[in-house]
Design a protein around this motif. Structure first.
Motif, short mmCIF file in Angstrom:
data_model
loop_
_atom_site.label_atom_id
_atom_site.label_comp_id
_atom_site.label_asym_id
_atom_site.label_seq_id
_atom_site.Cartn_x
_atom_site.Cartn_y
_atom_site.Cartn_z
N PHE A 143 0.83 -1.21 0.00
CA PHE A 143 0.00 0.00 0.00
C PHE A 143 0.87 1.26 0.00
O PHE A 143 0.58 2.23 -0.71
N PHE A 144 1.93 1.24 0.80
CA PHE A 144 2.84 2.39 0.85
C PHE A 144 3.45 2.65 -0.53
O PHE A 144 3.55 3.81 -0.97
N ILE A 145 3.88 1.60 -1.20
CA ILE A 145 4.53 1.73 -2.51
C ILE A 145 3.55 2.25 -3.56
O ILE A 145 3.87 3.17 -4.33
N ILE A 146 2.36 1.68 -3.60
CA ILE A 146 1.35 2.10 -4.59
C ILE A 146 0.89 3.52 -4.32
O ILE A 146 0.80 4.35 -5.23
N GLU A 147 0.59 3.83 -3.05
CA GLU A 147 0.11 5.17 -2.71
C GLU A 147 1.16 6.22 -3.00
O GLU A 147 0.84 7.33 -3.43
N ARG A 175 14.54 8.68 8.28
CA ARG A 175 15.24 8.79 7.00
C ARG A 175 16.75 8.57 7.15
O ARG A 175 17.44 8.28 6.17
N ARG A 176 17.26 8.68 8.37
CA ARG A 176 18.68 8.42 8.61
C ARG A 176 18.95 6.92 8.75
O ARG A 176 20.09 6.47 8.65
N ILE A 177 17.87 6.15 9.00
CA ILE A 177 17.97 4.70 9.06
C ILE A 177 17.65 4.09 7.70
O ILE A 177 18.32 3.17 7.24
N LEU A 178 16.62 4.62 7.06
CA LEU A 178 16.21 4.19 5.71
C LEU A 178 16.46 5.34 4.74
O LEU A 178 15.66 6.28 4.67
N PRO A 179 17.57 5.33 4.01
CA PRO A 179 17.94 6.44 3.14
C PRO A 179 16.90 6.78 2.06
O PRO A 179 16.86 7.90 1.58
N PHE A 180 16.06 5.79 1.70
CA PHE A 180 15.05 6.03 0.67
C PHE A 180 13.76 6.61 1.25
O PHE A 180 12.82 6.91 0.52
N TRP A 181 13.70 6.78 2.58
CA TRP A 181 12.50 7.31 3.22
C TRP A 181 12.47 8.84 3.08
O TRP A 181 13.46 9.52 3.35
N ALA A 226 6.85 13.29 -4.01
CA ALA A 226 6.43 12.00 -3.45
C ALA A 226 6.04 12.14 -1.99
O ALA A 226 6.41 13.10 -1.31
N SER A 227 5.31 11.15 -1.50
CA SER A 227 4.84 11.20 -0.12
C SER A 227 5.77 10.47 0.84
O SER A 227 6.25 11.05 1.82
N SER A 228 6.07 9.20 0.56
CA SER A 228 6.79 8.37 1.53
C SER A 228 8.23 8.04 1.14
O SER A 228 9.06 7.82 2.03
N PHE A 229 8.51 7.96 -0.15
CA PHE A 229 9.83 7.51 -0.60
C PHE A 229 10.48 8.54 -1.53
O PHE A 229 9.81 9.42 -2.06
N ARG A 230 11.78 8.40 -1.72
CA ARG A 230 12.54 9.37 -2.51
C ARG A 230 12.76 8.94 -3.95
O ARG A 230 13.23 9.73 -4.76
N TRP A 231 12.45 7.69 -4.31
CA TRP A 231 12.92 7.18 -5.60
C TRP A 231 12.25 7.82 -6.80
O TRP A 231 12.88 8.00 -7.84
#
Length: 306
Positions: free
Chosen positions: A148-152, A246-252, A270-275
């Motif tokens: 859901f996080f990825i799709i949203e 975001r310091r633990i998960l660089p893509f957050w 984007a909302s949740s991720f940086r990619w």
């Protein structure tokens, strides 16, 4: 909801039965269920109307989580000690701004979001959503929420980016950019059209999932919404701590990512991720701008060298 055996027992308590008495009876008959499952089953049995039960539960849950999660950020904004972690530390929101923002958000919740919350149960159950007990295994809930996080995030990126197109920005999205330095309560400070458009990514994603797979539990939906609300409020908090996710998960995409969006009014959609912003070259900030300039200069030099 498969509560036939329970219903026959509960009906013996009479129409004046309290929630506590229903919970007590359910607990006697279902010692194998954990507390939350028993409380959940008791709520639906006591209400005797599943749509109303889900509607009330959903609205109350949303309000408690939204304003409850915003409260720590209101307190932090009032304590000067935390100012060193404030990204735009010269723009701390005033009490008046906090109050006005909270009032508009609450009105939006009661007028724009409430009908959507009420319609969710009949629509989702029509497509196969389960809301009985026991709850699904934790791993099933976890992988669905990740999806859901990825799709949203993809939905949010493209529609948010579209809302920055001139006419759409002026007519719809400009209200959300009232505050160039966002704060927690401002996460849902937006026009009704934007609330419905971007909100569909949050509510619509699970509906599309259950339509496609036939697998979704309302408890998973609630956990997904709670985590997404936490993400949205924290991203608008305006604070970037050494222990931020975001310091633990660089893509957050944490508060630093979205704060730049509000400050520059462009990029970091984007909302949740940086990619998405990274791959499509829509990152905001000086570092990204410098990278684009260097890339452009390299292309010019390469063209001259030919």
């Amino acid at each position: 909801m498969a509560y036939a055996a329970l219903n026959s027992t509960i009906s013996g308590l009479g129409t004046t039965a309290t929630y506590a008495s229903v919970f007590e009876e359910v607990s006697k008959l279902n010692v194998d269920m954990h507390f939350v499952e028993r409380a959940w089953a008791s709520w639906y049995l006591w209400m005797q109307n599943d749509t109303i039960a889900t509607g009330i539960l959903s609205f109350v849950m949303h309000e408690i989580v939204y304003f409850g999660r915003s409260l720590p950020w209101i307190i932090i904004d009032a304590i000067p000690f935390f100012n060193k972690w404030k990204i735009q530390n010269t723009k701390v929101p005033t009490w008046r701004e906090q109050w006005e923002c909270a009032a508009l958000v609450l009105i939006s919740h009661c007028t724009v979001e409430l009908p959507q919350i009420w319609l969710f149960h009949p629509i989702a159950t029509y497509f196969g959503m389960d809301y009985g007990v026991p709850f699904p295994h934790w791993w099933e809930m976890a992988y669905q929420i990740i999806i859901f996080f990825i799709i949203e995030d993809a939905w949010h990126y493209w529609f948010h980016r579209a809302l920055h197109y001139g006419p759409l920005y002026k007519a719809i999205h400009k209200l959300h950019h009232t505050y160039s330095a966002p704060f927690g309560l401002a996460a849902e400070y937006a026009s009704p059209i934007e609330v419905m458009l971007l909100g569909f990514g949050i509510v619509g994603t699970p509906i599309i999932w259950v339509l496609s797979t036939g697998q979704l539990h309302l408890a998973t939906m609630y956990l997904w919404i709670i985590l997404r609300l936490f993400q949205a409020i924290d991203a608008h908090s305006g604070y970037d701590f050494p222990w931020s996710l975001r310091r633990i998960l660089p893509f957050w995409a944490g508060a630093d990512h979205h704060d730049l969006h509000h400050e520059r009014f462009i990029g970091n959609y984007a909302s949740s991720f940086r990619w998405w912003d990274y791959c499509l070259d829509t990152e905001a900030g000086e570092a990204a701008a410098k990278k684009r300039r260097e890339k452009k200069l390299a292309q010019i030099k390469a063209k001259k060298a030919q």
